[in-house]
Write a protein that holds these residues in place. Structure first.
Motif, short mmCIF file in Angstrom:
data_model
loop_
_atom_site.label_atom_id
_atom_site.label_comp_id
_atom_site.label_asym_id
_atom_site.label_seq_id
_atom_site.Cartn_x
_atom_site.Cartn_y
_atom_site.Cartn_z
N GLN A 157 0.82 -1.21 0.00
CA GLN A 157 0.00 0.00 0.00
C GLN A 157 0.86 1.26 0.00
N ARG A 158 1.91 1.28 0.82
CA ARG A 158 2.77 2.47 0.88
C ARG A 158 3.58 2.63 -0.40
N LEU A 159 4.07 1.52 -0.95
CA LEU A 159 4.83 1.60 -2.19
C LEU A 159 3.98 2.15 -3.33
N ALA A 160 2.73 1.71 -3.40
CA ALA A 160 1.83 2.21 -4.43
C ALA A 160 1.55 3.69 -4.23
N ALA A 161 1.38 4.09 -3.00
CA ALA A 161 1.12 5.51 -2.71
C ALA A 161 2.30 6.38 -3.11
N CYS A 162 3.52 5.79 -3.08
CA CYS A 162 4.72 6.52 -3.49
C CYS A 162 4.97 6.43 -4.99
N GLY A 163 4.13 5.67 -5.70
CA GLY A 163 4.27 5.54 -7.14
C GLY A 163 5.19 4.42 -7.58
N ASP A 164 5.68 3.60 -6.65
CA ASP A 164 6.53 2.46 -7.01
C ASP A 164 5.63 1.25 -7.23
N ALA A 168 5.17 -2.51 -5.51
CA ALA A 168 3.87 -2.72 -4.87
C ALA A 168 3.24 -4.01 -5.36
N SER A 169 3.37 -4.28 -6.67
CA SER A 169 2.85 -5.53 -7.23
C SER A 169 3.54 -6.74 -6.60
N GLU A 170 4.85 -6.65 -6.46
CA GLU A 170 5.61 -7.77 -5.90
C GLU A 170 5.20 -8.05 -4.45
N ALA A 171 5.02 -6.96 -3.68
CA ALA A 171 4.61 -7.14 -2.29
C ALA A 171 3.21 -7.74 -2.20
N ALA A 172 2.30 -7.28 -3.06
CA ALA A 172 0.94 -7.82 -3.06
C ALA A 172 0.94 -9.29 -3.46
N ALA A 185 -5.01 -7.51 -0.53
CA ALA A 185 -3.88 -7.74 -1.43
C ALA A 185 -4.34 -7.84 -2.88
N VAL A 186 -5.51 -8.43 -3.11
CA VAL A 186 -6.06 -8.50 -4.46
C VAL A 186 -6.30 -7.09 -5.00
N ARG A 187 -6.88 -6.25 -4.18
CA ARG A 187 -7.13 -4.85 -4.58
C ARG A 187 -5.82 -4.15 -4.93
N LEU A 188 -4.81 -4.32 -4.08
CA LEU A 188 -3.53 -3.66 -4.30
C LEU A 188 -2.85 -4.16 -5.57
N LEU A 189 -2.90 -5.46 -5.81
CA LEU A 189 -2.28 -6.01 -7.01
C LEU A 189 -3.00 -5.50 -8.26
N PHE A 190 -4.33 -5.49 -8.22
CA PHE A 190 -5.11 -4.99 -9.35
C PHE A 190 -4.74 -3.54 -9.66
N THR A 191 -4.67 -2.72 -8.62
CA THR A 191 -4.36 -1.31 -8.79
C THR A 191 -2.97 -1.10 -9.37
N THR A 240 -5.35 8.46 -13.08
CA THR A 240 -6.78 8.29 -12.84
C THR A 240 -7.03 7.01 -12.05
N THR A 241 -6.33 5.94 -12.42
CA THR A 241 -6.48 4.67 -11.69
C THR A 241 -6.05 4.83 -10.25
N GLN A 242 -4.96 5.55 -10.02
CA GLN A 242 -4.49 5.75 -8.65
C GLN A 242 -5.54 6.50 -7.84
N ARG A 243 -6.16 7.51 -8.42
CA ARG A 243 -7.18 8.27 -7.69
C ARG A 243 -8.39 7.40 -7.39
N LEU A 244 -8.71 6.50 -8.32
CA LEU A 244 -9.88 5.64 -8.11
C LEU A 244 -9.68 4.64 -6.98
N LEU A 245 -8.51 3.98 -6.98
CA LEU A 245 -8.30 2.89 -6.03
C LEU A 245 -7.42 3.24 -4.86
#
Length: 260
Positions: A157-164, A168-172, A185-191, A240-245
């Motif tokens: 979650q934090r890696l995705a928020a930082c744009g990495d 983020a995918s690997e952690a999910a 984790a499914v949500r994070l991987l999808f995002t 846009t995807t980041q703002r959505l999820l």
């Protein structure tokens, strides 16, 4: 009273049980192994508690006698490792335990994404005391799995928020290796996959989760997750995807298991 200069001890509980003294492996009988492991995992404990936990099938006097013998043999073979304070037993504070290092790393992952690649490596393929089936060990194995799951999800979650998004995918994915039906984790991987433009991969992963959830539990993904996935249909823009999820209000929340 602690280690009296007889040599530094190191204890491995991950992957296999192994005790080393000054870097050399020490052969320890099974009864003493279990006493040392219990104290390393549970911390300082009273004798009655240890006897009941390690020998639950025996009457209390017999269990206490087994504990007394284990203490005697451990003290004779490994002077300085056990610390006896009346009815309270513990291990020398200088003992280096791999499980303790792992738990410190799990705690770090809850607060920071620094050194994410090293943390991901540390959290994968973790097997606490494999082949040990006592109730107290099974409980600790389950607790460690849950702690790893939470730490990996928080890290993603934090890696995705930082744009990495790649990390983020690997952690999910590492979290889903532990629990394939963990919705956070499914949500994070999808995002993360969507944010990288891996649209087909993102939707395929969601569809597999949806099918597995239906087959195993007879339920569908939460309405919130379904709605967010539908909102992403036709939306291939990373921001846009980041703002959505990843709305700002959701960042930092504790990951939760999906309950039907």
């Amino acid at each position: 009273m602690g280690n009296d200069g007889c040599g530094a001890f190191e204890l491995d509980l991950i992957g296999s049980w192994q005790l080393r003294q000054e870097g050399e492996a020490v052969r320890v009988a099974a009864r003493q192994q279990r006493l040392i492991a219990a104290l390393a995992v549970r911390g300082a404990s009273f004798r009655n508690y240890l006897a009941g936990m390690l020998w639950p099938e025996r009457p209390e006097p017999n269990a206490l006698e087994s504990l007394r013998m284990a203490i005697h043999l451990t003290t004779r073979q490994l002077p300085g490792l056990l610390v006896k304070n009346g009815a309270l037993l513990s291990l020398d504070r200088s003992l280096d335990v791999d499980l303790h290092r792992l738990r410190a790393a799990l705690k770090k992952a809850q607060a920071s994404s620094d050194g994410a690649s090293d943390l991901l490596q540390d959290f994968r393929d973790v097997d606490l005391l494999p082949g040990w089936y006592e109730d107290w060990v099974v409980f600790e194995q389950s607790r460690l799995q849950h702690d790893r799951l939470r730490a990996l999800t928080s890290l993603s979650q934090r890696l995705a928020a930082c744009g990495d998004y790649d990390a983020a995918s690997e952690a999910a994915m590492a979290a889903l290796e532990i629990e394939p039906l963990y919705e956070s984790a499914v949500r994070l991987l999808f995002t993360a996959e969507m944010a990288q433009g891996n649209v087909a991969s993102a939707f395929l992963g969601y569809e597999k989760y949806e099918a597995q959830l239906q087959m195993d539990m007879g339920v569908s993904p939460s309405e919130g997750l379904q709605r967010l996935v539908q909102e992403c249909v036709g939306c291939h823009d990373c921001r846009t995807t980041q703002r959505l999820l990843f709305p700002g209000s959701s960042l930092g929340q504790e990951p939760m298991l999906h309950n039907a």
